[in-house]
Every structure is written in C-alpha cells, then in structure tokens.
Design an enzyme around this catalytic site. Structure first.
Site, PDB file in Angstrom:
ATOM      1  CG  HIS A   1      34.463 103.015  13.859  1.00 34.62           C
ATOM      2  ND1 HIS A   1      34.862 103.679  15.073  1.00 34.62           N
ATOM      3  CD2 HIS A   1      35.806 103.007  13.211  1.00 34.62           C
ATOM      4  CE1 HIS A   1      36.001 104.102  15.069  1.00 34.62           C
ATOM      5  NE2 HIS A   1      36.651 103.725  13.791  1.00 34.62           N
ATOM      6  CG  ASP A  24      33.804 102.119  18.477  1.00 32.49           C
ATOM      7  OD1 ASP A  24      33.530 102.090  17.153  1.00 32.49           O
ATOM      8  OD2 ASP A  24      34.615 101.558  18.996  1.00 32.49           O
ATOM      9  CD  GLU A  75      37.995 100.662  14.494  1.00 34.33           C
ATOM     10  OE1 GLU A  75      38.893 100.591  13.648  1.00 34.33           O
ATOM     11  OE2 GLU A  75      37.981 101.490  15.388  1.00 34.33           O
ATOM     12  CD  GLU A  76      38.673 103.524  17.677  1.00 37.27           C
ATOM     13  OE1 GLU A  76      39.687 102.817  17.611  1.00 37.27           O
ATOM     14  OE2 GLU A  76      38.668 104.609  16.939  1.00 37.27           O
TER      15      GLU A  76
END
Length: 488
Positions: free
Chosen positions: A77, A79, A146-147
């Site tokens: 991902h 981010d 994602e985070e």
C-alpha cells in the site's frame, strides 16, 4: 532530500524508498505519488493502469523462457500513517520525511518513517526495475488508503488481476512469514450531550497526559503500553469526587495507532482545585508504577486556565454518564487465541476521542481472527453507548485472512529461506489488518504469503527499520522470484 539513503545497500531498494520519503503520502493524499510512479513506469516501458478506486497496477512481462511460470502479484500500500511528536511542526501534506541512521536502524526526525509499507513498495519497484532478475509474469499492485479504512483493498476491482500467487510485502519481522491475519471494523460513536453555563465559584482547569510511546493498534496491542485515552479517563473518574464537569477533550489522532497523548478541560469548584491537583499527582505516580518500564515516560499534568463566559461544560449528570461509559468501554486485548499460541485473537483500540461544544466523537478499531468475534465486540460498543443516547455505527468492516498451512507457495518460501539463512522461517498469524484477507475474498484462487524486513514502532514517531534486515529481505525476495519462475 535524504541523499544519504542512496549510499545504503541494496541501493536499488533504498533509491526507491528515498522517492517515497520525499513524496508526501498520508492516507487519502496518494495522488502525487501515483503520478510519479506512472511516469516512472512509462520511462521503464512498463504497462500500467488503475481501477475505479485509483489502485495502481504496473505489469512486467516474464523473462524469456519463463512465460509459462505462474503469474506473481507483488502487493503493497502506498499510504503511510501520519504521526508526529507534539513539538514537531511537520506538515504531512507537503513536507518530506527527514531520515537519519543510528545504530544500524533508519529513523525519522520526530515523525513516522513510512517504512510501513514504504519498504515493501520500494522492494516491489526494485523488482520491476531489476534487469538481471529472472521471473515469470509480474503484476505490481499498489493499493490506497490502507491505514485509514482499507479502502483500496475493499474497493479493489474484481476480474482485474491475472496472477495466481500473491506476495504481500507488508509484514514487519525478519525470519518470519505470515499466512493469516485479523479482520476488523471501525466503531464510530457520536452524540450531542447537554451542557450548562459555568457556575459562580467554578474554576476551569486543563489536564494533559503525554509522554507515552504509542504504537500499532494490532501488532503492539498486547505489549505493556499505555493508551492515553484509557488513562486520562481514569483521571476524569477521580475528578468526579470534586464535582468536576467535562468541558472538552482531545485524545489520539488515528484509530489504528495507540494514542500517545490526550488533553481535557474541566470545570470544578474553585475551592476543590488544590485537592484535585493532589489527587492527579498521586494518580500520576500510580500510573507510572503500573506501566513501569513498559511505558516509563508518562506525564500527567494539570494547570488552572482562564475562565471564559462562553464556555459551557456538560451538565454534571452528562459528564458522569459519559466518563462512566468511556471507563467501561473495552480497550486492549479482549482474548488470546486458543488455536494459535501467543497470538491475540480479539482486541480493541480506543483510538480517537474528542468532545467539543457538547459534541462527542469516538472512533475505535476492533480486530479479531474471527469475523464473528469482531461483530460481537462491535455490538458491545453499540449496546454500551446506546445507553447514553449516542448514535453508534460500524464502518469499514473487512474480513480476516484464514491460514492455509498446506500452501504450496509457503513450502517454496520455507525451502528457499532455509537454504539462504540456514533455518526455516517462523510461520505466523498476525493480529493486524493485512490486505490479504480482503483481496482473497475477491480472488479466492490466490495462494498468498506475507513477509518483510524488521520494522519497530510502526504507527508512531518511534518507527524504524533495521538496515541489515532490508538486505536479507531483498535477498529473499529475489531468490523467491527466481524459484517461482522455474515452476513453469
């Protein structure tokens, strides 16, 4: 910036990580990085496309003679978690991450480093660039957000990916390979609570709880770390003995980071302030003793503040009711796994909590290896905060990744790891939300594993990555790619 990264080895990986450090990429703001990667892919002569959500795929044809090898999807991902120390002026929307090396580890200056998942992304880009690597058909999948919400994986296009094997490069321990992970859900609580004007004889005070380490709300949840929201609520409970009424509160910034700091303003009778401060000092000593060396930097402080006519504290009943609900809310490890020794099964993180002008907002992150347990713990929140009239909703639910110990991909990984490092890897299930579970629900035919270099302090300004482990990670990834190319 970060030119010193070019001198680290393997240079092909660190050169790409430098690009990531120099490009702001907090969750939801990955557009600039995506554009840079697309331009880079064009320069490399690699095809690329995006799905409707914006997830990026870069494709590389198989090496000559390896066209019949199984297709491999390399996934990470783009981010990163945006966390900074309270004295930092870093703006994650525009400032690059400033890095330095100390004692064999790469750190950032007062902020998160972004090794989660920047090291995985950098390694994927290095594979795409490596002209000496023999490989089968490759797809590099770079997901978004994602985070904060798993948004990229949750909205991943179906019938888009072609490969049959997936290597997720978002794990954080050397010598280990992951074959399962927890699912999760956000529990969001909102309420408008009644207030009443500041009374004659009342004094406003400010209290703060700072100095905690923080950490990842999944992989660090079992560690002896303090949660600033949980601990400051204990202080609020003690102050009820002095008829304190809550005015405002702010604790935590991300639902998937264990809060390091929390701040509150309260109103209480002026003649009770000195006794209240003494009680808080005693609590500070108690909390330090409880946390001991696990989180030894705790500071609980209190000061008088200037009274303002516009301030409207909660009513005493509303304040007492809210603090009681927060005090009773699940926080931390709920249950350890009976099937996987030493692994957390179910947990909750009181991540973000705020109160302003009577408006309460809480965002907690529930995780479990069992989707039914995730739903059950989320339902407990709904039941608890429903008692105080709050609106509670469950959002961004995502499934866990069910382990498959008989995986053929895992067997190949284990054999190669043993040949390279003279020992087989530890096969693990992680209490964190890897995207494998979500991707696997959309592409059930995929054989998947997850591995990565040694990262510590993820989701906090203490985040760091061990340099030697990056070399091992790259060596393992290259060798695995060549082994898989032979399967054709």
């Amino acid at each position: 910036m970060n030119a010193h990264l070019d001198a680290l080895t393997p240079s092909i990986v660190w050169r790409h990580f430098r690009t990531l450090c120099n490009t702001p990429r907090p969750s939801g703001q990955e557009a600039e990085l995506v554009a840079i990667l697309e331009a880079w892919a064009d320069a490399q002569g690699l095809a690329h496309d995006r799905d409707s959500f914006g997830n990026l795929r870069i494709c590389k044809p198989a090496s000559p003679g390896c066209e019949q090898a199984p297709g491999v999807i390399l996934q990470g991902h783009l981010d990163m978690v945006a966390q900074a120390n309270s004295d930092s002026t870093h703006d994650f929307s525009r400032d690059p991450i400033s890095t330095y090396v100390a004692d064999g580890w790469l750190h950032a200056e007062g902020t998160t480093l972004g090794a989660d998942n920047g090291m995985g992304v950098a390694a994927i880009l290095a594979v795409l660039e490596d002209t000496e690597l023999t490989h089968g058909p490759l797809e590099a999948l770079f997901t978004l957000e994602e985070e904060t919400s798993m948004g990229g994986a949750l909205n991943l296009a179906e019938n888009w990916l072609k490969g049959s094997l997936l290597l997720n490069l978002d794990s954080e321990d050397r010598g280990e390979v992951y074959i399962g992970c927890a699912g999760g859900a956000d529990v969001v609580v909102d309420a408008l609570l009644p207030g009443i004007a500041l009374r004659d004889g009342e004094q406003l005070i400010e209290i703060s709880l700072t100095g905690l380490k923080g950490g990842h709300s999944g992989i660090d949840i079992h560690k002896p770390l303090g949660n600033a929201n949980r601990l400051l609520v204990r202080a609020l409970r003690i102050l009820e003995a002095f008829d304190a009424r809550l005015v405002s509160y702010q604790g935590g910034t991300l639902r998937n980071a264990i809060p390091r700091e929390a701040f509150a303003q309260l109103a209480l009778p002026a003649d009770e302030v000195d006794a209240a401060f003494e009680a808080l000092k005693a609590l500070e000593n108690t909390l330090r003793a409880e946390l001991s060396t696990g989180d030894s930097g705790l500071v609980l402080s209190a000061t008088r503040s200037v009274n303002h006519e516009a301030v409207e504290p909660l009513t005493l009943d509303a304040s007492t009711m809210l603090v009681a609900a927060l005090h009773a809310a699940p926080c931390g490890v709920e249950r350890m796994s009976a099937d996987v020794p030493g692994v957390v099964e179910t947990s909750n993180n009181l991540g973000v909590l705020s109160l302003k002008a009577g408006r309460l907002h809480l965002c907690a992150l529930v995780r479990s290896l069992h989707d039914t347990a995730t739903a059950a713990l989320a339902d407990r929140f709904q039941a608890l905060f429903g008692l105080i009239g709050a609106r509670v909703r469950v959002e961004n639910s995502y499934p866990g990744w069910v382990p498959h110990p008989g995986s053929a991909l895992l067997a190949i990984f284990n054999k190669r790891h043993a040949a390279l490092f003279e020992q087989e890897p530890a096969v693990k299930v992680i209490h964190a939300g890897l995207e494998c579970g979500i991707i696997g629900s959309k592409y059930p035919h995929l054989d998947m594993i997850s591995f990565g270099p040694l990262i510590r302090g993820a989701h906090s300004p203490d985040e760091r990555v061990e340099l030697e482990s990056v070399e091992e990670f790259w060596k393992m990834l290259r060798a695995l790619m060549e082994d898989l190319a032979k399967k054709g």
